[in-house]
Design an enzyme around this catalytic site. Structure first.
Site, PDB file in Angstrom:
ATOM      1  N   LYS A  11      27.715  41.186  58.527  1.00 54.86           N
ATOM      2  CA  LYS A  11      28.956  41.950  58.712  1.00 54.86           C
ATOM      3  C   LYS A  11      29.365  42.685  57.425  1.00 54.86           C
ATOM      4  O   LYS A  11      28.834  42.405  56.336  1.00 54.86           O
ATOM      5  CB  LYS A  11      30.056  40.995  59.181  1.00 54.86           C
ATOM      6  CG  LYS A  11      29.780  40.391  60.569  1.00 54.86           C
ATOM      7  CD  LYS A  11      30.963  39.541  61.029  1.00 54.86           C
ATOM      8  CE  LYS A  11      30.754  39.012  62.439  1.00 54.86           C
ATOM      9  NZ  LYS A  11      31.933  38.240  62.908  1.00 54.86           N
ATOM     10  N   TYR A  51      32.714  44.400  71.121  1.00 57.45           N
ATOM     11  CA  TYR A  51      33.617  43.242  71.203  1.00 57.45           C
ATOM     12  C   TYR A  51      34.569  43.331  72.406  1.00 57.45           C
ATOM     13  O   TYR A  51      35.616  42.686  72.405  1.00 57.45           O
ATOM     14  CB  TYR A  51      34.415  43.096  69.902  1.00 57.45           C
ATOM     15  CG  TYR A  51      33.594  42.480  68.783  1.00 57.45           C
ATOM     16  CD1 TYR A  51      33.211  41.132  68.816  1.00 57.45           C
ATOM     17  CD2 TYR A  51      33.187  43.236  67.685  1.00 57.45           C
ATOM     18  CE1 TYR A  51      32.460  40.564  67.805  1.00 57.45           C
ATOM     19  CE2 TYR A  51      32.424  42.667  66.657  1.00 57.45           C
ATOM     20  CZ  TYR A  51      32.073  41.327  66.734  1.00 57.45           C
ATOM     21  OH  TYR A  51      31.332  40.760  65.720  1.00 57.45           O
ATOM     22  N   PHE A  59      43.616  39.539  67.929  1.00 56.30           N
ATOM     23  CA  PHE A  59      42.937  40.059  66.738  1.00 56.30           C
ATOM     24  C   PHE A  59      41.951  41.188  67.049  1.00 56.30           C
ATOM     25  O   PHE A  59      41.255  41.663  66.152  1.00 56.30           O
ATOM     26  CB  PHE A  59      42.211  38.920  65.999  1.00 56.30           C
ATOM     27  CG  PHE A  59      41.204  38.174  66.847  1.00 56.30           C
ATOM     28  CD1 PHE A  59      39.911  38.651  67.027  1.00 56.30           C
ATOM     29  CD2 PHE A  59      41.543  36.966  67.450  1.00 56.30           C
ATOM     30  CE1 PHE A  59      38.989  37.967  67.794  1.00 56.30           C
ATOM     31  CE2 PHE A  59      40.621  36.266  68.228  1.00 56.30           C
ATOM     32  CZ  PHE A  59      39.339  36.777  68.398  1.00 56.30           C
ATOM     33  N   ARG A  87      23.255  29.425  65.757  1.00 58.61           N
ATOM     34  CA  ARG A  87      24.679  29.072  65.679  1.00 58.61           C
ATOM     35  C   ARG A  87      24.872  27.890  64.717  1.00 58.61           C
ATOM     36  O   ARG A  87      25.862  27.834  63.989  1.00 58.61           O
ATOM     37  CB  ARG A  87      25.231  28.718  67.067  1.00 58.61           C
ATOM     38  CG  ARG A  87      25.210  29.876  68.062  1.00 58.61           C
ATOM     39  CD  ARG A  87      26.291  30.895  67.855  1.00 58.61           C
ATOM     40  NE  ARG A  87      27.633  30.383  68.026  1.00 58.61           N
ATOM     41  CZ  ARG A  87      28.711  31.165  68.105  1.00 58.61           C
ATOM     42  NH1 ARG A  87      28.600  32.485  68.014  1.00 58.61           N
ATOM     43  NH2 ARG A  87      29.903  30.647  68.239  1.00 58.61           N
ATOM     44  N   THR A  93      33.180  29.517  63.367  1.00 52.47           N
ATOM     45  CA  THR A  93      33.784  30.851  63.211  1.00 52.47           C
ATOM     46  C   THR A  93      34.653  30.930  61.957  1.00 52.47           C
ATOM     47  O   THR A  93      34.575  31.886  61.186  1.00 52.47           O
ATOM     48  CB  THR A  93      34.659  31.178  64.453  1.00 52.47           C
ATOM     49  OG1 THR A  93      33.867  30.994  65.623  1.00 52.47           O
ATOM     50  CG2 THR A  93      35.190  32.588  64.388  1.00 52.47           C
ATOM     51  N   ARG A 104      28.155  30.711  56.913  1.00 48.33           N
ATOM     52  CA  ARG A 104      29.575  31.061  56.820  1.00 48.33           C
ATOM     53  C   ARG A 104      30.292  30.237  55.755  1.00 48.33           C
ATOM     54  O   ARG A 104      31.180  30.743  55.058  1.00 48.33           O
ATOM     55  CB  ARG A 104      30.239  30.905  58.188  1.00 48.33           C
ATOM     56  CG  ARG A 104      29.900  32.086  59.112  1.00 48.33           C
ATOM     57  CD  ARG A 104      30.342  31.856  60.523  1.00 48.33           C
ATOM     58  NE  ARG A 104      30.304  33.077  61.331  1.00 48.33           N
ATOM     59  CZ  ARG A 104      30.428  33.092  62.656  1.00 48.33           C
ATOM     60  NH1 ARG A 104      30.595  31.963  63.320  1.00 48.33           N
ATOM     61  NH2 ARG A 104      30.377  34.223  63.316  1.00 48.33           N
ATOM     62  N   ASN A 114      33.726  36.919  58.394  1.00 41.80           N
ATOM     63  CA  ASN A 114      32.962  35.672  58.341  1.00 41.80           C
ATOM     64  C   ASN A 114      31.447  35.881  58.227  1.00 41.80           C
ATOM     65  O   ASN A 114      30.653  35.108  58.731  1.00 41.80           O
ATOM     66  CB  ASN A 114      33.343  34.755  59.515  1.00 41.80           C
ATOM     67  CG  ASN A 114      33.071  35.392  60.863  1.00 41.80           C
ATOM     68  OD1 ASN A 114      32.587  36.507  60.931  1.00 41.80           O
ATOM     69  ND2 ASN A 114      33.383  34.673  61.923  1.00 41.80           N
ATOM     70  N   HIS A 117      27.309  37.549  62.431  1.00 42.09           N
ATOM     71  CA  HIS A 117      27.476  37.344  63.873  1.00 42.09           C
ATOM     72  C   HIS A 117      26.261  36.590  64.390  1.00 42.09           C
ATOM     73  O   HIS A 117      25.158  36.771  63.880  1.00 42.09           O
ATOM     74  CB  HIS A 117      27.561  38.706  64.581  1.00 42.09           C
ATOM     75  CG  HIS A 117      27.467  38.599  66.072  1.00 42.09           C
ATOM     76  ND1 HIS A 117      28.562  38.273  66.853  1.00 42.09           N
ATOM     77  CD2 HIS A 117      26.418  38.743  66.928  1.00 42.09           C
ATOM     78  CE1 HIS A 117      28.185  38.238  68.125  1.00 42.09           C
ATOM     79  NE2 HIS A 117      26.889  38.517  68.195  1.00 42.09           N
ATOM     80  N   GLU A 128      23.264  42.099  73.542  1.00 42.02           N
ATOM     81  CA  GLU A 128      23.632  42.580  72.205  1.00 42.02           C
ATOM     82  C   GLU A 128      22.438  43.217  71.495  1.00 42.02           C
ATOM     83  O   GLU A 128      22.577  44.227  70.796  1.00 42.02           O
ATOM     84  CB  GLU A 128      24.197  41.415  71.387  1.00 42.02           C
ATOM     85  CG  GLU A 128      25.552  40.949  71.937  1.00 42.02           C
ATOM     86  CD  GLU A 128      26.057  39.645  71.347  1.00 42.02           C
ATOM     87  OE1 GLU A 128      27.133  39.186  71.772  1.00 42.02           O
ATOM     88  OE2 GLU A 128      25.375  39.066  70.470  1.00 42.02           O
TER      89      GLU A 128
HETATM   90  P1  GDP Z   1      31.957  33.750  66.856  1.00 37.69           P
HETATM   91  O1  GDP Z   1      31.194  33.631  68.152  1.00 37.69           O
HETATM   92  O2  GDP Z   1      31.855  32.527  65.991  1.00 37.69           O
HETATM   93  O3  GDP Z   1      31.635  35.019  66.094  1.00 37.69           O
HETATM   94  O4  GDP Z   1      33.518  33.831  67.232  1.00 37.69           O
HETATM   95  P2  GDP Z   1      34.308  34.594  68.414  1.00 37.69           P
HETATM   96  O5  GDP Z   1      33.345  35.132  69.444  1.00 37.69           O
HETATM   97  O6  GDP Z   1      35.394  33.683  68.878  1.00 37.69           O
HETATM   98  O7  GDP Z   1      35.021  35.801  67.672  1.00 37.69           O
HETATM   99  C1  GDP Z   1      34.319  36.985  67.342  1.00 37.69           C
HETATM  100  C2  GDP Z   1      34.721  37.411  65.952  1.00 37.69           C
HETATM  101  O8  GDP Z   1      36.098  37.747  65.937  1.00 37.69           O
HETATM  102  C3  GDP Z   1      34.571  36.328  64.878  1.00 37.69           C
HETATM  103  O9  GDP Z   1      33.264  36.178  64.390  1.00 37.69           O
HETATM  104  C4  GDP Z   1      35.533  36.827  63.823  1.00 37.69           C
HETATM  105  O10 GDP Z   1      34.969  37.903  63.052  1.00 37.69           O
HETATM  106  C5  GDP Z   1      36.669  37.397  64.674  1.00 37.69           C
HETATM  107  N1  GDP Z   1      37.724  36.385  64.924  1.00 37.69           N
HETATM  108  C6  GDP Z   1      37.646  35.256  65.678  1.00 37.69           C
HETATM  109  N2  GDP Z   1      38.796  34.584  65.695  1.00 37.69           N
HETATM  110  C7  GDP Z   1      39.665  35.317  64.949  1.00 37.69           C
HETATM  111  C8  GDP Z   1      41.045  35.157  64.591  1.00 37.69           C
HETATM  112  O11 GDP Z   1      41.712  34.201  64.983  1.00 37.69           O
HETATM  113  N3  GDP Z   1      41.589  36.133  63.786  1.00 37.69           N
HETATM  114  C9  GDP Z   1      40.868  37.214  63.348  1.00 37.69           C
HETATM  115  N4  GDP Z   1      41.473  38.126  62.560  1.00 37.69           N
HETATM  116  N5  GDP Z   1      39.564  37.388  63.664  1.00 37.69           N
HETATM  117  C10 GDP Z   1      38.976  36.467  64.445  1.00 37.69           C
END
Ligand code: GDP
Length: 140
Positions: A11, A51, A59, A87, A93, A104, A114, A117, A128
């Site tokens: 990222k 997304y 967010f 993962r 996350t 991470r 973070n 992805h 994807e």
């Molecule tokens: P991942 O599968 O671990 O990437 O997590 P998710 O699919 O839940 O979220 C996608 C992406 O959105 C994450 O990797 C973060 O970059 C972002 N994200 C997730 N949760 C939050 C949050 O609570 N706040 C903000 N600002 N970004 C978030």
């Protein structure tokens, strides 16, 4: 049976900080083979499409702005049990919750920025990967 491919992005935060090499080293040392890779910049619109599943989350707008804020690496990775193993390698996350030694934990700066992805299912890995690469580009 679990699939052999997953999709990742390094990222904008990790790319900008110069962590791409160290992250790729960890990915390869964990047994993943990079079968397609490109550096690119997502437009705001494309970040929104990628997304889209999160579009009702609070967010979403911030996430799309962040993911289109600078260059990324997009890559398709190959390994047995690729999605689950990747993962585990990247960790939770939120870097505050990520296990020691995960990508991470080492490189992420916030729950949003973070570092990497990782697809969460075989189906999404395929969707994807196809979002970024045509069959023609998967030359390895
Ligand atoms: P991942 O599968 O671990 O990437 O997590 P998710 O699919 O839940 O979220 C996608 C992406 O959105 C994450 O990797 C973060 O970059 C972002 N994200 C997730 N949760 C939050 C949050 O609570 N706040 C903000 N600002 N970004 C978030």
């Amino acid at each position: 049976m679990a699939g052999k491919r997953t999709f990742t992005m390094i990222k904008p935060d990790a790319f900008e900080a110069g962590h791409s090499g160290a992250i790729l080293k960890m990915i390869e040392e964990a047994g993943f083979k990079v079968v397609a890779m490109k550096a690119t910049i997502l437009s705001r619109e494309l970040a929104g499409k990628f997304y889209e599943v999160h579009k009702e989350r609070p967010f979403y707008q911030d996430l799309c702005a962040y993911m289109s804020s600078g260059p990324i690496f997009a890559a398709i990775l190959e390994k047995d049990n690729a999605v689950d193993d990747f993962r585990k390698l990247i960790g939770a996350t939120n870097p505050a919750d990520a296990a020691e030694g995960t990508i991470r934990k080492l490189f992420a700066t916030s729950i949003e920025a973070n570092a990497v992805h990782g697809s969460d299912s075989d189906e999404n890995a395929s969707i994807e990967g196809n979002f970024f690469f045509s069959q023609f580009e998967r030359v390895v």
